[in-house]
Design a protein around this motif. Sequence first.
Motif, mmCIF file in Angstrom:
data_model
loop_
_atom_site.group_PDB
_atom_site.id
_atom_site.type_symbol
_atom_site.label_atom_id
_atom_site.label_comp_id
_atom_site.label_asym_id
_atom_site.label_seq_id
_atom_site.Cartn_x
_atom_site.Cartn_y
_atom_site.Cartn_z
ATOM 1 N N UNK A 133 64.924 114.744 94.608
ATOM 2 C CA UNK A 133 65.298 115.454 93.386
ATOM 3 C C UNK A 133 65.246 116.963 93.596
ATOM 4 N N UNK A 134 64.265 117.423 94.326
ATOM 5 C CA UNK A 134 64.171 118.858 94.600
ATOM 6 C C UNK A 134 65.387 119.385 95.333
ATOM 7 N N UNK A 135 65.847 118.641 96.328
ATOM 8 C CA UNK A 135 67.040 119.041 97.066
ATOM 9 C C UNK A 135 68.283 119.058 96.187
ATOM 10 N N UNK A 136 68.412 118.062 95.326
ATOM 11 C CA UNK A 136 69.565 118.016 94.421
ATOM 12 C C UNK A 136 69.512 119.141 93.394
ATOM 13 N N UNK A 137 68.325 119.467 92.925
ATOM 14 C CA UNK A 137 68.192 120.579 91.974
ATOM 15 C C UNK A 137 68.564 121.902 92.634
ATOM 16 N N UNK A 138 68.134 122.074 93.871
ATOM 17 C CA UNK A 138 68.511 123.291 94.606
ATOM 18 C C UNK A 138 70.029 123.385 94.744
ATOM 19 N N UNK A 139 70.644 122.267 95.106
ATOM 20 C CA UNK A 139 72.103 122.238 95.260
ATOM 21 C C UNK A 139 72.796 122.527 93.930
ATOM 22 N N UNK A 140 72.294 121.924 92.869
ATOM 23 C CA UNK A 140 72.877 122.147 91.544
ATOM 24 C C UNK A 140 72.773 123.608 91.133
ATOM 25 N N UNK A 196 62.343 125.016 87.746
ATOM 26 C CA UNK A 196 61.046 125.666 87.937
ATOM 27 C C UNK A 196 59.914 124.797 87.398
ATOM 28 N N UNK A 197 60.102 124.249 86.202
ATOM 29 C CA UNK A 197 59.066 123.393 85.614
ATOM 30 C C UNK A 197 58.749 122.205 86.516
ATOM 31 N N UNK A 198 59.798 121.604 87.071
ATOM 32 C CA UNK A 198 59.585 120.443 87.931
ATOM 33 C C UNK A 198 58.940 120.844 89.254
ATOM 34 N N UNK A 199 59.394 121.943 89.828
ATOM 35 C CA UNK A 199 58.882 122.340 91.143
ATOM 36 C C UNK A 199 57.434 122.819 91.088
ATOM 37 N N UNK A 200 56.958 123.169 89.912
ATOM 38 C CA UNK A 200 55.564 123.606 89.783
ATOM 39 C C UNK A 200 54.579 122.444 89.737
#
Length: 145
Positions: free
Chosen positions: A97-104, A79-83
């Motif tokens: 990175x956003x895609x990998x975070x979603x997958x994680x 959340x912190x990163x996506x904001x």
Amino acid sequence: MTRRLVAVLLAAFLVSGCVPASPDVDTYGDEALRTAGTAVSHVRTVERVLNLLHEQRMLRPTAITQLRYSEDGLGTTTTSFSELNPPLASDPLADRLGGLLDRAEQLVMDARVTVERRAVEDYADVARQLESTAKKLEAVEAGLS
């Protein structure tokens, strides 16, 4: 005059809290590096928990507690990163990175649900998927350091 100044300062303070962060390229990269490292830690932890459970070397209640902690931590980090508003030059990094975070996040949630359902036969498969995602996050992290 003092009331007006206080009102203006209060209004400025309230409005400034609503403006999303727009870092420069270097600051965004630093935040991406920190985010990737934190995500790797949470993903690797969940992978390890699943492997320990599969090997019957960890108690299920302890595992569930750790899985929830890692899920919450990863969610907060994501959340912190996506904001952040990525600078134009950082769009490829934001997408990767956003895609990998979603997958994680999805895999960590899958791990928790799998353990809650006592689906022991699925532990190894979810752990392998977590390992794969962790390696990709590590590659992003290495590229940023």
